[in-house]
Design an enzyme around this catalytic site. Sequence first.
Site, PDB file in Angstrom:
ATOM      1  N   ARG A   1      -7.748  -4.192  -3.448  1.00  0.00           N
ATOM      2  CA  ARG A   1      -7.193  -3.052  -4.204  1.00  0.00           C
ATOM      3  C   ARG A   1      -8.114  -2.750  -5.388  1.00  0.00           C
ATOM      4  O   ARG A   1      -7.930  -3.271  -6.478  1.00  0.00           O
ATOM      5  CB  ARG A   1      -5.778  -3.379  -4.687  1.00  0.00           C
ATOM      6  CG  ARG A   1      -4.847  -3.693  -3.558  1.00  0.00           C
ATOM      7  CD  ARG A   1      -3.425  -3.932  -3.995  1.00  0.00           C
ATOM      8  NE  ARG A   1      -2.698  -4.521  -2.889  1.00  0.00           N
ATOM      9  CZ  ARG A   1      -2.233  -3.840  -1.850  1.00  0.00           C
ATOM     10  NH1 ARG A   1      -2.389  -2.534  -1.791  1.00  0.00           N
ATOM     11  NH2 ARG A   1      -1.600  -4.453  -0.867  1.00  0.00           N
TER      12      ARG A   1
ATOM     13  N   CYS B   1       0.832  -1.210   0.000  1.00  0.00           N
ATOM     14  CA  CYS B   1       0.000   0.000   0.000  1.00  0.00           C
ATOM     15  C   CYS B   1       0.863   1.256   0.000  1.00  0.00           C
ATOM     16  O   CYS B   1       0.536   2.256  -0.642  1.00  0.00           O
ATOM     17  CB  CYS B   1      -0.929   0.024   1.211  1.00  0.00           C
ATOM     18  SG  CYS B   1      -2.088  -1.339   1.246  1.00  0.00           S
TER      19      CYS B   1
HETATM   20  C1  BEZ Z   1       0.537  -4.671   1.836  1.00  0.00           C
HETATM   21  O1  BEZ Z   1       1.727  -4.956   1.837  1.00  0.00           O
HETATM   22  O2  BEZ Z   1       0.146  -3.560   1.525  1.00  0.00           O
HETATM   23  C2  BEZ Z   1      -0.465  -5.730   2.176  1.00  0.00           C
HETATM   24  C3  BEZ Z   1      -0.182  -7.040   1.827  1.00  0.00           C
HETATM   25  C4  BEZ Z   1      -1.097  -8.022   2.149  1.00  0.00           C
HETATM   26  C5  BEZ Z   1      -2.271  -7.689   2.813  1.00  0.00           C
HETATM   27  C6  BEZ Z   1      -2.551  -6.378   3.115  1.00  0.00           C
HETATM   28  C7  BEZ Z   1      -1.642  -5.378   2.806  1.00  0.00           C
END
Ligand code: BEZ
Length: 230
Positions: free
Chosen positions: A144, A67
């Site tokens: 996402r 993110c």
């Molecule tokens: C992230 O790295 O943004 C992420 C990865 C897996 C689940 C939620 C967030």
Amino acid sequence: MCDHEGCECGCHCCCGSGDEKHVGLPRLNQPAPAFEAPTTHGTLRLSDYEGSWLILFSHPADFTPVCTTEFIAFAEIYPELQKRGVELLGLSVDSVYAHIAWIRNIEEKMGVKIPFPVIADLNKEVASAYGMVMPGESTTEASRCVFVIDPKGLVRAMIYYPLTSGRNMQEILRLIDSLQTSDKYQVATPANWKPGDKVIIPAPKTQEAAEVRLSEGHECVDWYLCKKNL
Ligand code: BEZ
């Protein structure tokens, strides 16, 4: 599923309460679900964006690595989006305080200012209305998602990516360019199209139109696949 008046789009509804809410996936070319939500720039409503293109995007959680790379990448394309008349609005189910702390951390540690507002959707109202939470992936976090909403408030495109795959900003810009070009010139864009490439002339809809298509001076593979320069 219920078929109450005002919820005839095939969406799932909260039945029996008298206050039905859209909790399914939005549909292309249908009005985007209305919202009023707290954000890092104060309370915002969908109607605040009337007359402008809007990209509403969700991310699973603040202070997470993928993110963070996406937020930096969205900030990087923000000037290009603005040139195209597109506003950007983020969302996660974190609080405004968590958003502020994360945005400040990105600026302090990575030197990137986040110029767009982020919805704090703690009660998941907006996430439910847009089908952002995929229970197979997570019951607590939004996936996402990207919703492209046009100046009339219609959903024009949707992208859903899983938690583990960061989105491609160049594809988001390309999608905006494709939609705006299609609207302006009543054409379609082929696979891997980018601005400056030839566009596709809509296929003829009658036998008579098919007859004349090949003699119109376009670059045609056959009567149903013709391209032209803009
Ligand atoms: C992230 O790295 O943004 C992420 C990865 C897996 C689940 C939620 C967030």
